[in-house]
Design a protein around this motif. Structure first.
Motif, mmCIF file in Angstrom:
data_model
loop_
_atom_site.group_PDB
_atom_site.id
_atom_site.type_symbol
_atom_site.label_atom_id
_atom_site.label_comp_id
_atom_site.label_asym_id
_atom_site.label_seq_id
_atom_site.Cartn_x
_atom_site.Cartn_y
_atom_site.Cartn_z
ATOM 1 N N GLU A 136 0.711 -1.197 0.163
ATOM 2 C CA GLU A 136 0.043 0.009 0.075
ATOM 3 C C GLU A 136 0.927 1.260 -0.106
ATOM 4 O OE1 GLU A 136 -3.708 1.914 0.039
ATOM 5 O OE2 GLU A 136 -3.380 -0.020 -0.058
ATOM 6 N N LYS B 61 0.811 4.328 -2.734
ATOM 7 C CA LYS B 61 0.923 5.583 -2.552
ATOM 8 C C LYS B 61 2.036 6.682 -2.802
ATOM 9 C CE LYS B 61 -3.100 5.719 -0.606
ATOM 10 N NZ LYS B 61 -4.187 6.238 -1.148
ATOM 11 N N GLU C 278 1.026 10.555 1.437
ATOM 12 C CA GLU C 278 -0.075 10.970 2.376
ATOM 13 C C GLU C 278 -0.174 9.774 3.810
ATOM 14 O OE1 GLU C 278 -4.129 9.294 0.894
ATOM 15 O OE2 GLU C 278 -3.025 10.664 -0.454
ATOM 16 N N GLU C 279 -0.474 10.344 4.942
ATOM 17 C CA GLU C 279 -0.430 9.434 6.026
ATOM 18 C C GLU C 279 -1.457 8.507 5.794
ATOM 19 O OE1 GLU C 279 1.647 9.361 8.986
ATOM 20 O OE2 GLU C 279 2.848 10.713 7.797
ATOM 21 N N THR C 280 -1.336 7.105 5.999
ATOM 22 C CA THR C 280 -2.468 6.024 6.042
ATOM 23 C C THR C 280 -2.117 5.299 7.215
ATOM 24 O OG1 THR C 280 -0.862 4.651 4.437
ATOM 25 C CG2 THR C 280 -2.347 6.313 3.549
ATOM 26 N N HIS C 281 -3.022 4.198 7.235
ATOM 27 C CA HIS C 281 -3.086 3.208 8.314
ATOM 28 C C HIS C 281 -1.599 2.277 7.907
ATOM 29 C CE1 HIS C 281 -3.909 0.113 11.388
ATOM 30 N NE2 HIS C 281 -4.202 -0.702 10.189
#
Length: 157
Positions: A43, A47, A139-142
């Motif tokens: 992921e 991104k 971007e900040e994701t889990h």
């Protein structure tokens, strides 16, 4: 007149206010189960690719590691060139960049977008990639937080 992707505003007859037709976006449900590190890496790589923060191949990766713009490095275990792996490992150690070993180069290539997909969105053919470097996570994701937590635990051991 330029044709764009912007929806044309229409007037609502009852209130006489312009109404803009926007495509409805599906809201992703928050997963309760813990994400695996490889899924998180996959992921994060996607991104980074979308935000132009992914470098692939020896030349691009070595330049990013040498300039100290690299944040994370992925190296394939299936890379058979010993000098290649020594160089990448040395540059990662010098710049204090985290190194993640990936089992298969074709898998890493598919994660980096170097593949062709079939109608269902499954990988049909992937190009092997021995090294990939992330310079911008996007971007900040889990997935990013899972990956950074994993790297923090690895650094402590």
């Amino acid at each position: 007149k330029k044709r764009g992707s912007h929806p044309k505003p229409t007037k609502n007859m009852a209130t006489e206010e312009p109404v803009v037709d926007t495509p409805t976006e599906e809201v992703a449900e928050v997963e309760v189960q813990e994400m695996s590190v490889l899924d998180a890496l996959k992921e994060v790589l996607k991104k980074a690719l979308m935000h132009d923060g992914l470098r692939k191949g020896l030349h691009e990766c070595a330049k990013a590691l040498d300039k100290r713009t690299a944040r994370l490095c992925c190296l394939s275990k299936s890379c058979d060139n010993e000098e290649y792996t020594k160089l990448i490992r040395a540059l990662c150690n010098e710049g204090e960049v985290h190194l993640i070993m990936v089992d298969d180069g074709k898998e890493l290539g598919a994660w980096c977008g170097m593949c062709s997909l079939d109608e269902e969105g499954e990988v049909k053919k992937a190009v092997r990639c021995s090294c990939a470097v992330i310079t911008d996570f996007g971007e900040e994701t889990h997935a990013l937080s899972v990956l950074l937590d994993y790297l923090k635990k690895q650094a402590e051991n």
